[in-house]
Design a protein around this motif. Structure first.
Motif, PDB file in Angstrom:
ATOM      1  N   ASP A 134      28.835  34.968  25.524  1.00  0.00           N
ATOM      2  CA  ASP A 134      29.695  35.046  24.343  1.00  0.00           C
ATOM      3  C   ASP A 134      30.696  36.186  24.545  1.00  0.00           C
ATOM      4  O   ASP A 134      30.392  37.193  25.174  1.00  0.00           O
ATOM      5  N   HIS A 135      31.923  35.998  23.998  1.00  0.00           N
ATOM      6  CA  HIS A 135      32.986  37.004  24.178  1.00  0.00           C
ATOM      7  C   HIS A 135      33.369  37.673  22.864  1.00  0.00           C
ATOM      8  O   HIS A 135      34.502  38.096  22.690  1.00  0.00           O
ATOM      9  N   GLY A 136      32.464  37.733  21.906  1.00  0.00           N
ATOM     10  CA  GLY A 136      32.770  38.432  20.661  1.00  0.00           C
ATOM     11  C   GLY A 136      32.866  37.511  19.458  1.00  0.00           C
ATOM     12  O   GLY A 136      33.176  37.965  18.364  1.00  0.00           O
ATOM     13  N   ILE A 140      31.805  39.401  36.778  1.00  0.00           N
ATOM     14  CA  ILE A 140      30.346  39.546  36.624  1.00  0.00           C
ATOM     15  C   ILE A 140      29.745  38.327  35.909  1.00  0.00           C
ATOM     16  O   ILE A 140      28.541  38.087  35.989  1.00  0.00           O
ATOM     17  N   GLU A 141      30.586  37.521  35.246  1.00  0.00           N
ATOM     18  CA  GLU A 141      30.103  36.279  34.627  1.00  0.00           C
ATOM     19  C   GLU A 141      29.453  35.347  35.646  1.00  0.00           C
ATOM     20  O   GLU A 141      28.765  34.395  35.266  1.00  0.00           O
ATOM     21  N   LEU A 142      29.639  35.624  36.930  1.00  0.00           N
ATOM     22  CA  LEU A 142      28.959  34.793  37.945  1.00  0.00           C
ATOM     23  C   LEU A 142      27.446  34.853  37.795  1.00  0.00           C
ATOM     24  O   LEU A 142      26.722  34.009  38.343  1.00  0.00           O
ATOM     25  N   SER A 152      33.909  27.633  35.694  1.00  0.00           N
ATOM     26  CA  SER A 152      34.661  28.653  34.978  1.00  0.00           C
ATOM     27  C   SER A 152      34.983  28.146  33.570  1.00  0.00           C
ATOM     28  O   SER A 152      34.899  26.949  33.301  1.00  0.00           O
ATOM     29  N   HIS A 153      35.384  29.057  32.679  1.00  0.00           N
ATOM     30  CA  HIS A 153      35.587  28.673  31.267  1.00  0.00           C
ATOM     31  C   HIS A 153      36.859  29.315  30.677  1.00  0.00           C
ATOM     32  O   HIS A 153      36.847  29.776  29.532  1.00  0.00           O
ATOM     33  N   VAL A 154      37.918  29.347  31.433  1.00  0.00           N
ATOM     34  CA  VAL A 154      39.153  30.050  31.043  1.00  0.00           C
ATOM     35  C   VAL A 154      39.772  29.449  29.768  1.00  0.00           C
ATOM     36  O   VAL A 154      39.997  28.232  29.705  1.00  0.00           O
TER      37      VAL A 154
HETATM   38 FE    FE Z   1      34.815  34.586  30.219  1.00  0.00          FE
END
Ligand code: FE
Ligand code: DHB
Length: 279
Positions: free
Chosen positions: A58-60, A239-241, A11-13
């Motif tokens: 990527d998140h933006g 869904i990042e899985l 994970s990448h929180v």
């Molecule tokens: Fe994320």
């Protein structure tokens, strides 16, 4: 030829970036998560990969809704982080591996994955935090990197079945790279979480644990689900899985799961970690 030594999924929180910056790894809230890493650190110290192929979303930071590639591959000599507004420090730049990038791009396009190529690319927390957790406390990163970015942000997303094939194509590319480099594939994202809407805070421990087990025993199990089904089961960001699935597909069929950790919650996320070694 290059060797794929194994794969790591995590994970990448963003909150973990703040925990690292403030040295809170032993804090009661974060300890159950960071306690999962020493086993992976020992494995990395023993296997000594030269290159990390980073499969992430990527998140933006680098791509926004106006231009959103389904699959993108970095081909830059260096990748920089930037402030995303999560209150996490910007990390030192990451060295690229331009030779692997162009081999990967040629091989993927030859394999009918018509990816976007990026000779300039900012890398966000999904790339930088796993690096910081896997190689903590260093002034310079001990591996070269190649970013592989997958759209999990804007509909339509690539299906789990397509992501599996993409991961297989990455594996073929790595195995045909004329280099004596040792490569670790790192997939970041998930597990179940939803940051917005009516189900904000949703996690699904039973599904996450079934999914983690499947990567060892029946790796293509999750490809039976549509993305709508995966979002229903894991949340809009769960869904990042798909990054975990791509990573597993890049490894050999006989890769063995050496280590895993699962903890709820880190911020809004059911956080997972797995380590696979290739035969
Ligand atoms: Fe994320
Ligand atoms: C959180 C999780 C993520 O995967 C992310 O990219 C951003 C935030 C969270 O749980 O806070």
């Amino acid at each position: 030829m290059a060797k794929i030594v194994g794969g790591i999924m995590t994970s990448h929180v963003p909150l973990l970036g703040r925990a690292i910056a403030r040295n809170l790894q032993e804090d009661a809230y974060f300890k159950p998560w960071f306690d999962g890493f020493p086993a992976v650190h020992r494995w990395l110290a023993e296997l000594k990969p030269d290159v990390a192929l980073m499969v992430y979303n990527d998140h933006g930071l680098n791509f926004f809704l106006d231009k959103m590639p389904t699959f993108a591959v970095g081909a830059a000599p260096q990748y920089r982080n930037a402030d995303e507004g999560w209150g996490i420090p910007v990390l030192p730049p990451f060295e690229g591996d331009v030779d692997l990038s162009w081999h990967l791009i040629e091989s993927l396009v030859g394999d009918e994955f018509d990816i976007t190529t990026c000779q300039e690319m900012l890398v966000d927390h999904a790339f930088t935090l796993p690096m910081a957790m896997l190689w903590p406390g260093r002034g310079a990163w001990p591996v070269r990197t190649v970013p592989v970015c997958v759209n999990t942000v804007q509909y339509p997303l690539p299906s789990a079945a397509r992501c599996w094939k993409f991961g297989e194509a990455i594996g073929r590319a790595l195995r045909s790279w004329k280099s004596d480099a040792r490569v670790v594939v790192i997939g970041t994202g998930g597990l179940s979480h939803q940051l917005d809407g009516e189900r904000a805070g949703f996690v699904n421990k039973a599904f996450d644990q079934r999914f983690m087990a499947s990567l060892a025993s029946d790796p293509q199990w999750a490809t039976r689900y549509s993305n709508a089904e995966l979002v229903e089961k894991t949340g809009t960001q769960g869904i990042e899985l798909l990054m975990w699935l791509i990573t597993r597909a890049a490894l050999d069929g006989g890769a063995t799961a050496l280590h895993s950790n699962y903890h709820i919650p880190i911020s809004n996320t059911a956080a997972g970690l797995m380590l696979f070694e290739n035969p």
